[in-house]
Motif scaffolding. Structure first.
Motif, PDB file in Angstrom:
ATOM      1  N   THR A 267       1.601   7.003  -7.137  1.00 49.37           N
ATOM      2  CA  THR A 267       0.537   7.217  -7.629  1.00 49.37           C
ATOM      3  C   THR A 267      -0.469   8.858  -7.265  1.00 49.37           C
ATOM      4  OG1 THR A 267      -0.542   6.272  -6.611  1.00 49.37           O
ATOM      5  CG2 THR A 267      -0.680   4.801  -8.195  1.00 49.37           C
TER       6      THR A 267
ATOM      7  N   GLN B 181       0.348  -1.174   0.248  1.00 53.76           N
ATOM      8  CA  GLN B 181      -0.234   0.294  -0.476  1.00 53.76           C
ATOM      9  C   GLN B 181       0.752   1.102   0.344  1.00 53.76           C
ATOM     10  OE1 GLN B 181      -1.681  -1.032   3.299  1.00 53.76           O
ATOM     11  NE2 GLN B 181      -3.702  -1.022   2.708  1.00 53.76           N
TER      12      GLN B 181
ATOM     13  N   LYS C  17       2.002   1.267  -3.543  1.00 52.77           N
ATOM     14  CA  LYS C  17       0.947   2.269  -4.083  1.00 52.77           C
ATOM     15  C   LYS C  17       0.816   4.294  -3.945  1.00 52.77           C
ATOM     16  CE  LYS C  17      -3.560   1.239  -5.726  1.00 52.77           C
ATOM     17  NZ  LYS C  17      -4.390   0.233  -5.641  1.00 52.77           N
TER      18      LYS C  17
END
Length: 295
Positions: A124, A117, A120
């Protein structure tokens, strides 16, 4: 004619006196300014301090220093009763005071985040990427939730071998995370904080948990050591037994079952409390002092 000459002499004398008076007043004012500057320097600089006058700068002339904190609940500061962000503001203040810079800290910690997580979010989130690009220092807390995920999903049959496959996946994930950070900012120093062992307090029957944590940290350090300007900061030995080394044990009596650790948040016995976060900050500050001048 004589009257005129005498009048001019009187005017000239008065003018000279006036000029002399102005000079004396100016010198007096300069002396006052010098006195108070010296007095300020005396009070602001400790006895035997090696700070030079050039280091005694105000906020407007201090070098800007961008500190970016990335990670999980330890970065967010869960357990910090001041709700200011755990070790992050403590470390920022330490660097600000020690190195005479104006530190701006940005906290990108999210409670519960695993390494996947965190990766990510970093890859992003434009805000995080911009912060990394400008960063003079980055800290990362990662791994604790990866271990907790194994405990939650395999609690019924939990053993030391339960962590082997997840550990390999975690190592691949943080390698990708470090590579991505380096792609954005090739030169920033990154300090990766190890995980610690609060688990045996909540799961006293898992005797091998300390070995699990040790192996997890060893693997993380090995990956960090391969990176340029990245440093591993161990905290397990500083936290898992409490500050005096005698706490962090499960105490059982006929009428009570008490868990004690004066470095952990008393409401969950998992996250650091304010004392624990100070310990973390000191550990990172010590590592930063050791490596700050490395090119």
């Amino acid at each position: 004619m004589k009257v005129s000459i005498m009048g001019n002499k009187k005017k000239h004398k008065k003018m000279s006196q006036y000029i002399r008076w102005i000079i004396e007043v100016a010198l007096f004012l300069v002396a006052i300014v010098i006195f108070f500057l010296g007095l300020n320097n005396f009070w602001m600089r400790p006895v035997n301090s090696d700070l030079s006058n050039s280091n005694l700068r105000g906020p407007l002339t201090q070098k800007k220093f961008n500190y970016v904190a990335i990670g999980d609940s330890l970065t967010e500061g869960v357990g910090d009763r001041t709700a200011q962000g755990g070790f992050v503001p403590l470390l920022a203040h330490n660097i600000d005071d020690t190195y005479d810079v104006q530190v701006k800290s940005q906290n990108f910690g999210v409670s519960g985040n695993t390494s996947t997580q965190i990766y990510k979010r970093v890859t992003t989130d434009n805000k995080i990427q911009k912060a990394i690009k400008k960063a003079d220092l980055i800290t990362i807390t990662v791994g604790g939730n990866d271990v907790m995920k194994v405990i939650r999903t395999q609690l019924a049959n939990l053993s030391e071998t339960s962590f082997k496959a997840p550990a390999k996946a975690y190592q691949k994930q943080i390698s990708d995370l470090f590579a991505y950070i380096r792609q954005i900012n090739p030169d920033v120093q990154v300090y990766v904080v190890g995980i610690y062992n609060p688990f045996y307090l909540n799961f006293p029957d898992i005797k091998q948990m300390q070995d699990v944590i040790d192996n997890w940290n060893i693997a993380t350090k090995a990956i960090v050591d391969k990176q340029k300007k990245m440093y591993f900061v161990p905290i397990n030995d500083l936290l898992y037994q409490g500050l005096d080394g005698n706490e962090g044990v499960t105490e059982k009596t006929e009428t009570s079952h008490t868990i004690t650790n004066n470095a952990l948040f008393e409401e969950d016995h998992f996250h650091p409390n304010n004392i624990g976060y100070q310990v973390m900050s000191d550990a990172v500050a010590k590592a930063y002092k050791e490596h700050a001048n490395e090119k």
